[in-house]
Enzyme design. Structure first.
Site, PDB file in Angstrom:
ATOM      1  N   ILE A  13       9.049   5.054  -8.109  1.00 55.95           N
ATOM      2  CA  ILE A  13       9.643   5.615  -6.893  1.00 55.95           C
ATOM      3  C   ILE A  13      11.114   5.935  -7.129  1.00 55.95           C
ATOM      4  N   ASP A  34      19.357   0.340 -14.133  1.00 53.90           N
ATOM      5  CA  ASP A  34      17.988  -0.118 -14.403  1.00 53.90           C
ATOM      6  C   ASP A  34      17.985  -0.942 -15.688  1.00 53.90           C
ATOM      7  N   LEU A  82      16.072  -0.342  -5.267  1.00 56.44           N
ATOM      8  CA  LEU A  82      14.624  -0.293  -5.519  1.00 56.44           C
ATOM      9  C   LEU A  82      14.188  -1.204  -6.660  1.00 56.44           C
ATOM     10  N   THR A 101      13.930 -11.527 -10.184  1.00 57.70           N
ATOM     11  CA  THR A 101      14.377 -10.147  -9.945  1.00 57.70           C
ATOM     12  C   THR A 101      14.454  -9.820  -8.456  1.00 57.70           C
ATOM     13  N   THR A 131       8.558  -3.221   1.388  1.00 55.06           N
ATOM     14  CA  THR A 131       7.136  -2.873   1.394  1.00 55.06           C
ATOM     15  C   THR A 131       6.443  -3.310   2.677  1.00 55.06           C
ATOM     16  N   ASP A 132       5.311  -2.678   2.970  1.00 53.00           N
ATOM     17  CA  ASP A 132       4.521  -3.121   4.129  1.00 53.00           C
ATOM     18  C   ASP A 132       3.837  -4.469   3.856  1.00 53.00           C
ATOM     19  N   GLU A 133       3.787  -4.879   2.569  1.00 54.19           N
ATOM     20  CA  GLU A 133       3.064  -6.126   2.237  1.00 54.19           C
ATOM     21  C   GLU A 133       3.724  -7.363   2.842  1.00 54.19           C
ATOM     22  N   TYR A 156       4.277 -11.694  -4.994  1.00 56.12           N
ATOM     23  CA  TYR A 156       5.064 -10.454  -4.889  1.00 56.12           C
ATOM     24  C   TYR A 156       5.564 -10.265  -3.458  1.00 56.12           C
ATOM     25  N   LYS A 160       9.372 -10.256  -1.873  1.00 57.34           N
ATOM     26  CA  LYS A 160       9.964  -9.114  -1.146  1.00 57.34           C
ATOM     27  C   LYS A 160      10.381  -9.557   0.266  1.00 57.34           C
ATOM     28  N   PRO A 211     -12.358  -0.356 -12.663  1.00 57.04           N
ATOM     29  CA  PRO A 211     -12.533  -1.709 -12.098  1.00 57.04           C
ATOM     30  C   PRO A 211     -12.176  -1.771 -10.616  1.00 57.04           C
ATOM     31  N   ARG A 220      -6.021   0.553   2.057  1.00 59.58           N
ATOM     32  CA  ARG A 220      -4.586   0.792   1.889  1.00 59.58           C
ATOM     33  C   ARG A 220      -4.230   2.138   2.531  1.00 59.58           C
ATOM     34  N   HIS A 290      -6.392 -11.620  -1.798  1.00 58.79           N
ATOM     35  CA  HIS A 290      -6.382 -10.159  -1.596  1.00 58.79           C
ATOM     36  C   HIS A 290      -6.260  -9.792  -0.110  1.00 58.79           C
TER      37      HIS A 290
HETATM   38  P1  NAD Z   1       8.274   0.130 -10.572  1.00 56.67           P
HETATM   39  O1  NAD Z   1       7.726  -1.171 -11.069  1.00 56.67           O
HETATM   40  O2  NAD Z   1       7.628   1.401 -10.984  1.00 56.67           O
HETATM   41  O3  NAD Z   1       9.809   0.262 -10.984  1.00 56.67           O
HETATM   42  C1  NAD Z   1      10.695  -0.804 -10.880  1.00 56.67           C
HETATM   43  C2  NAD Z   1      11.961  -0.444 -11.634  1.00 56.67           C
HETATM   44  O4  NAD Z   1      12.875  -1.545 -11.522  1.00 56.67           O
HETATM   45  C3  NAD Z   1      11.739  -0.206 -13.146  1.00 56.67           C
HETATM   46  O5  NAD Z   1      12.452   0.931 -13.560  1.00 56.67           O
HETATM   47  C4  NAD Z   1      12.316  -1.463 -13.792  1.00 56.67           C
HETATM   48  O6  NAD Z   1      12.836  -1.237 -15.093  1.00 56.67           O
HETATM   49  C5  NAD Z   1      13.400  -1.851 -12.806  1.00 56.67           C
HETATM   50  N1  NAD Z   1      13.694  -3.290 -12.855  1.00 56.67           N
HETATM   51  C6  NAD Z   1      12.795  -4.305 -12.809  1.00 56.67           C
HETATM   52  N2  NAD Z   1      13.440  -5.486 -12.934  1.00 56.67           N
HETATM   53  C7  NAD Z   1      14.763  -5.194 -13.018  1.00 56.67           C
HETATM   54  C8  NAD Z   1      15.936  -5.983 -13.167  1.00 56.67           C
HETATM   55  N3  NAD Z   1      15.877  -7.317 -13.243  1.00 56.67           N
HETATM   56  N4  NAD Z   1      17.138  -5.359 -13.207  1.00 56.67           N
HETATM   57  C9  NAD Z   1      17.213  -4.013 -13.132  1.00 56.67           C
HETATM   58  N5  NAD Z   1      16.148  -3.215 -13.030  1.00 56.67           N
HETATM   59  C10 NAD Z   1      14.929  -3.799 -12.976  1.00 56.67           C
HETATM   60  O7  NAD Z   1       8.324  -0.025  -9.015  1.00 56.67           O
HETATM   61  P2  NAD Z   1       8.052   1.060  -7.861  1.00 56.67           P
HETATM   62  O8  NAD Z   1       6.611   1.102  -7.578  1.00 56.67           O
HETATM   63  O9  NAD Z   1       8.790   2.298  -8.198  1.00 56.67           O
HETATM   64  O10 NAD Z   1       8.757   0.324  -6.620  1.00 56.67           O
HETATM   65  C11 NAD Z   1      10.150   0.477  -6.378  1.00 56.67           C
HETATM   66  C12 NAD Z   1      10.537  -0.312  -5.150  1.00 56.67           C
HETATM   67  O11 NAD Z   1       9.790   0.131  -4.026  1.00 56.67           O
HETATM   68  C13 NAD Z   1      10.241  -1.816  -5.272  1.00 56.67           C
HETATM   69  O12 NAD Z   1      11.293  -2.510  -4.652  1.00 56.67           O
HETATM   70  C14 NAD Z   1       8.943  -2.001  -4.512  1.00 56.67           C
HETATM   71  O13 NAD Z   1       8.854  -3.305  -3.982  1.00 56.67           O
HETATM   72  C15 NAD Z   1       9.096  -0.957  -3.427  1.00 56.67           C
HETATM   73  N6  NAD Z   1       7.825  -0.399  -2.911  1.00 56.67           N
HETATM   74  C16 NAD Z   1       6.877   0.080  -3.766  1.00 56.67           C
HETATM   75  C17 NAD Z   1       5.719   0.671  -3.244  1.00 56.67           C
HETATM   76  C18 NAD Z   1       4.645   1.244  -4.150  1.00 56.67           C
HETATM   77  O14 NAD Z   1       3.598   1.661  -3.645  1.00 56.67           O
HETATM   78  N7  NAD Z   1       4.846   1.333  -5.455  1.00 56.67           N
HETATM   79  C19 NAD Z   1       5.547   0.745  -1.856  1.00 56.67           C
HETATM   80  C20 NAD Z   1       6.550   0.226  -1.010  1.00 56.67           C
HETATM   81  C21 NAD Z   1       7.688  -0.331  -1.556  1.00 56.67           C
HETATM   82  O1  DAU Z   2       1.622  -1.562   0.079  1.00 60.39           O
HETATM   83  C1  DAU Z   2       2.714  -1.318  -0.745  1.00 60.39           C
HETATM   84  C2  DAU Z   2       2.487  -1.931  -2.096  1.00 60.39           C
HETATM   85  O2  DAU Z   2       1.501  -1.139  -2.742  1.00 60.39           O
HETATM   86  C3  DAU Z   2       3.741  -2.025  -2.936  1.00 60.39           C
HETATM   87  O3  DAU Z   2       4.660  -2.870  -2.316  1.00 60.39           O
HETATM   88  C4  DAU Z   2       3.422  -2.548  -4.348  1.00 60.39           C
HETATM   89  O4  DAU Z   2       4.588  -2.520  -5.149  1.00 60.39           O
HETATM   90  C5  DAU Z   2       2.375  -1.635  -4.951  1.00 60.39           C
HETATM   91  O5  DAU Z   2       1.997  -2.125  -6.228  1.00 60.39           O
HETATM   92  C6  DAU Z   2       1.156  -1.528  -4.040  1.00 60.39           C
HETATM   93  O6  DAU Z   2       0.432  -2.796  -4.005  1.00 60.39           O
HETATM   94  P1  DAU Z   2      -1.166  -2.864  -4.019  1.00 60.39           P
HETATM   95  O7  DAU Z   2      -1.566  -4.196  -4.515  1.00 60.39           O
HETATM   96  O8  DAU Z   2      -1.725  -2.404  -2.727  1.00 60.39           O
HETATM   97  O9  DAU Z   2      -1.459  -1.701  -5.119  1.00 60.39           O
HETATM   98  P2  DAU Z   2      -2.501  -1.662  -6.339  1.00 60.39           P
HETATM   99  O10 DAU Z   2      -2.507  -0.255  -6.839  1.00 60.39           O
HETATM  100  O11 DAU Z   2      -2.275  -2.753  -7.308  1.00 60.39           O
HETATM  101  O12 DAU Z   2      -3.891  -1.944  -5.619  1.00 60.39           O
HETATM  102  C7  DAU Z   2      -4.367  -1.085  -4.579  1.00 60.39           C
HETATM  103  C8  DAU Z   2      -5.702  -1.651  -4.105  1.00 60.39           C
HETATM  104  O13 DAU Z   2      -6.662  -1.473  -5.157  1.00 60.39           O
HETATM  105  C9  DAU Z   2      -5.668  -3.134  -3.804  1.00 60.39           C
HETATM  106  O14 DAU Z   2      -6.562  -3.406  -2.727  1.00 60.39           O
HETATM  107  C10 DAU Z   2      -6.214  -3.777  -5.078  1.00 60.39           C
HETATM  108  C11 DAU Z   2      -7.201  -2.738  -5.586  1.00 60.39           C
HETATM  109  N1  DAU Z   2      -7.371  -2.656  -7.057  1.00 60.39           N
HETATM  110  C12 DAU Z   2      -6.249  -2.574  -7.830  1.00 60.39           C
HETATM  111  C13 DAU Z   2      -6.353  -2.499  -9.191  1.00 60.39           C
HETATM  112  C14 DAU Z   2      -5.126  -2.437 -10.070  1.00 60.39           C
HETATM  113  C15 DAU Z   2      -8.633  -2.630  -7.606  1.00 60.39           C
HETATM  114  O15 DAU Z   2      -9.646  -2.667  -6.887  1.00 60.39           O
HETATM  115  N2  DAU Z   2      -8.744  -2.543  -8.965  1.00 60.39           N
HETATM  116  C16 DAU Z   2      -7.653  -2.495  -9.779  1.00 60.39           C
HETATM  117  O16 DAU Z   2      -7.840  -2.445 -11.033  1.00 60.39           O
END
Ligand code: NAD
Ligand code: DAU
Length: 350
Positions: A13, A34, A82, A101, A131-133, A156, A160, A211, A220, A290
């Site tokens: 993101i 980063d 982020l 972190t 996050t919504d989690e 996680y 957060k 999987p 989701r 889960h």
């Molecule tokens: P990501 O895992 O793809 O990226 C995380 C980044 O943070 C990486 O570039 C990593 O190198 C950096 N990082 C990790 N530890 C660090 C540290 N100690 N110091 C400096 N940099 C560090 O994550 P993402 O999916 O892009 O998520 C970004 C943010 O958005 C997170 O805070 C996550 O909780 C939040 N978020 C993610 C989602 C999602 O669906 N992916 C949804 C809602 C919120």
């Molecule tokens: O809701 C926001 C969150 O979404 C973010 O805060 C997190 O950073 C991001 O990783 C994501 O979390 P989820 O756990 O929802 O995402 P993930 O892609 O890991 O899983 C999505 C759904 O799919 C969840 O119900 C678990 C399931 N899953 C996931 C994996 C990796 C599977 O069934 N099989 C898999 O192999």
């Protein structure tokens, strides 16, 4: 010239947020801080890396002295935070890394922002991306509102939630100008293939099993990542201090239905007979703790700031698949080495 420090800008993101800001605000200096963990990849920013208003700083947010030095040197006016450990499954095997972190790292940033801004908060802002989690899980009905009580279940989401609490505490105690966004599941280009959608794209391409945890009925709410980046831009500039804004796609999918839709689009794009990829679907052991269902009510950001998603899910998914099909080298790079060990441990261990 304003200086904006974006943490985690080499991640999924964060890279879209950095690009949005570098391109849209040539009058800002954009610093991308980063640590380049397994999830950080500067390849994600190749197209803007030589922009005049962009600079990369390699630093770990758990390293308080280094972070303080960076704040004193660059004197950022705004922070968009982020950087995080972001994968729920990894948090189940290594919770402490998430505390370090996501909690300690966030507090280090808050302390540094406070130390350089204290006494003059005018024009300053700390935007925490969450996050919504943190809200826990829903049953078959209802939505997460900004007023929903926090009830995290995974290490996680607990980390957060804790970081969100610290952000609010720094506003209440020290007057730090903060704003929080809580977003649903993102998908799009540069998504790391440990997460459901890119993992399945990678496995469909390689004819590997897809999987699905448990019965696949977990739900989701999916949002295209560029729409999240635009929401962050809007809230950073126009959101009110101490407010939280939920961001979501009004786009709920059960995992099994989502993966079937992905298979359908992939078969079409790869010229495979319809139904070919679906045969790869494999039900595997469930994720512990889960959460059943996430669903964001994004009415507040829509009504107060005028934000809404710009693409439908079908369009966003199609763009995403096309991106992965045209960037196979990126996918191969990030799935070699350490990722192989992670994958074996996660999917073959009992
Ligand atoms: P990501 O895992 O793809 O990226 C995380 C980044 O943070 C990486 O570039 C990593 O190198 C950096 N990082 C990790 N530890 C660090 C540290 N100690 N110091 C400096 N940099 C560090 O994550 P993402 O999916 O892009 O998520 C970004 C943010 O958005 C997170 O805070 C996550 O909780 C939040 N978020 C993610 C989602 C999602 O669906 N992916 C949804 C809602 C919120
Ligand atoms: O809701 C926001 C969150 O979404 C973010 O805060 C997190 O950073 C991001 O990783 C994501 O979390 P989820 O756990 O929802 O995402 P993930 O892609 O890991 O899983 C999505 C759904 O799919 C969840 O119900 C678990 C399931 N899953 C996931 C994996 C990796 C599977 O069934 N099989 C898999 O192999």
């Amino acid at each position: 010239m304003k200086t904006i420090l974006i943490t985690g800008g080499a991640g999924f993101i964060g890279s879209h947020v950095v690009r949005e800001f570098v391109v849209k605000y040539p009058e800002y200096k954009i610093l991308n801080l980063d640590a380049l963990t397994y999830a950080g990849n500067l390849e994600n920013l190749k197209d803007i890396e030589s922009a005049k208003n962009y600079e990369f700083i390699k630093a770990d947010i758990t390293d308080q002295k280094h972070i303080q030095h960076i704040f004193e040197t660059y004197q950022p006016d705004g922070v968009i935070h982020l950087a995080a450990e972001s994968h729920v499954d990894r948090s189940i095997t290594n919770p402490l890394e998430f505390v370090m972190t996501n909690v300690i790292g966030t507090v280090n940033l808050l302390n540094s922002a406070k130390s350089i801004w204290e006494g003059n908060y005018e024009g300053k802002r700390f935007h925490h991306v969450s996050t919504d989690e943190v809200y826990g899980t829903l049953g078959e009905e209802g939505f997460f509102l900004e007023s929903t009580a926090y009830d995290p279940h995974s290490p996680y989401s607990a980390s957060k939630a804790s970081s969100d609490h610290f952000v609010r505490a720094y506003a209440d105690t020290y007057g730090l100008p903060v704003v929080i966004t809580n977003c649903s599941n993102n998908y799009g280009p540069n998504h790391f293939p440990e997460k459901l959608i890119p993992l399945c794209i990678h496995n469909i391409l390689n004819n590997h099993p897809l999987p699905i945890y448990g019965d696949g009925k977990y739900t989701r709410d999916w949002l295209f990542v560029i729409d999240h980046a635009k929401a962050i831009d809007l809230v950073f500039h126009e959101g009110l201090n101490l407010e939280a804004y939920n961001v979501g796609g009004f786009n709920e999918w059960k995992n099994i239905d989502l993966v079937k839709e992905l298979c359908r689009q992939m078969d079409q794009k790869l010229g495979r007979e319809q139904g070919t990829s679906e045969q790869l679907i494999t039900f595997v052991k469930d994720r512990p703790g889960h959460d059943l269902r996430y669903a964001i009510d994004a009415t507040k950001i829509n009504q107060e700031l005028g934000w809404k998603p710009s693409v439908t899910f079908e369009e966003g998914l199609s763009i995403t698949i096309d991106w992965f099909l045209s960037n196979k080298a990126w996918l191969e790079n990030v799935t070699s080495g350490d990722y192989q060990h992670y994958y074996e441990k996660q999917y073959t261990a009992e």
